[in-house]
Design an enzyme around this catalytic site. Structure first.
Site, PDB file in Angstrom:
ATOM      1  N   LYS A 148      79.365  70.790  29.140  1.00  9.18           N
ATOM      2  CA  LYS A 148      80.214  71.772  28.479  1.00  9.18           C
ATOM      3  C   LYS A 148      79.776  73.191  28.802  1.00  9.18           C
ATOM      4  O   LYS A 148      80.605  74.054  29.127  1.00  9.18           O
ATOM      5  CB  LYS A 148      80.229  71.571  26.960  1.00  9.18           C
ATOM      6  CG  LYS A 148      81.123  72.572  26.226  1.00  9.18           C
ATOM      7  CD  LYS A 148      81.250  72.261  24.756  1.00  9.18           C
ATOM      8  CE  LYS A 148      79.971  72.560  24.012  1.00  9.18           C
ATOM      9  NZ  LYS A 148      79.710  74.043  23.955  1.00  9.18           N
ATOM     10  N   ASP A 166      84.983  71.518  23.474  1.00  5.65           N
ATOM     11  CA  ASP A 166      84.129  71.666  22.300  1.00  5.65           C
ATOM     12  C   ASP A 166      84.742  70.896  21.128  1.00  5.65           C
ATOM     13  O   ASP A 166      85.711  70.161  21.296  1.00  5.65           O
ATOM     14  CB  ASP A 166      83.930  73.147  21.959  1.00  5.65           C
ATOM     15  CG  ASP A 166      85.200  73.805  21.427  1.00  5.65           C
ATOM     16  OD1 ASP A 166      86.292  73.189  21.520  1.00  5.65           O
ATOM     17  OD2 ASP A 166      85.110  74.933  20.916  1.00  5.65           O
TER      18      ASP A 166
END
Length: 247
Positions: A148, A166
């Site tokens: 991420k 997220d």
């Protein structure tokens, strides 16, 4: 991915949300609807960008590492003094773990984050001449950096068509039918495949803002959502809750 000290906010932080996500509730949004959904968001958030405050790619990288299990607001407050004292990898590595920790004690997992940021800065100096690398493999090899975080840096700093999933994006992708998936990697893959390519890079910010401020975890505000027309959530709250009377 959770190392001996700290995860960067990727699978090990986001994935537990799958236990409560409705991956079987809504149907999968059609590609035509996805395009309309994203086009509507592009009009609502035409100038969307990261809410983290940074001046260069190095500060972006550090900020994203620090943002795991912490709000952007808290990170910005912590990094203001940190970046003033240490604006580059060399000066931040010289601060060391304790010096970094002194600035970030107000955010979650601060001990582990200080440890990883100190190591990260030293590795940037030792392996990359103090520059933030622009390829995924090199980024993910840095302490505290997982998929991420790498996706955010590649997207924001290097204009690559990546999707950083997220908690907000994972939740609304499942809730709306935009890109249902049991884990963040599946959701990321589906988003990349389903969002029109020309919209992919900025859509990361559009979706975060939608999830953070409208399609919230506990009380989604569907009654003023700009994309409710295409949302397949069967439990949309299309009217606001009654205003509590003040006695």
């Amino acid at each position: 991915m959770l190392s001996a000290f700290f995860c960067d906010g990727d699978d090990d932080i986001v994935a537990p949300s799958t236990r409560n996500a409705r991956t079987t509730g809504p149907k999968i949004m059609s590609r035509t609807a996805v395009k309309s959904f994203m086009t509507a968001l592009s009009h609502i958030y035409p100038d969307a960008e990261s809410e983290l405050i940074f001046r260069n790619t190095f500060e972006l990288l550090v900020s994203v590492v620090l943002s795991a299990q912490a709000t952007d607001k808290s990170v910005n407050k912590a990094t203001k003094g940190l970046f003033e004292e240490a604006p580059d990898p060399r000066t931040m590595a010289a601060l060391g773990e304790e010096g970094i920790a002194r600035h970030i004690r107000t955010i979650g997992l601060w001990r582990a984050k200080a440890h990883n940021v100190a190591l990260l800065c030293q590795q940037l100096l030792d392996r990359h001449q103090g520059e933030v690398p622009s390829d995924r493999a090199s980024l993910e090899a840095l302490p505290g950096v997982g998929r991420k975080t790498a996706n955010v840096v590649l997207n924001v700093a290097f204009d690559q068509d990546t999707m950083a999933v997220d908690t907000h994006i994972f939740r609304l992708s499942n809730r709306t039918g935009l890109a249902p998936g049991k884990n963040v990697r599946v959701v990321e893959k589906e988003l990349v495949a389903r969002i029109p390519k020309k919209m992919l890079r900025p859509s990361h910010h559009w979706l975060i803002l939608l999830g953070r401020y409208i399609c919230k975890a506990r009380s989604p505000e569907c009654w003023h959502c700009p994309v409710t027309e295409w949302c397949l959530n069967p439990d949309k709250a299309l009217t606001p809750p009654p205003t509590k009377k003040i006695r």
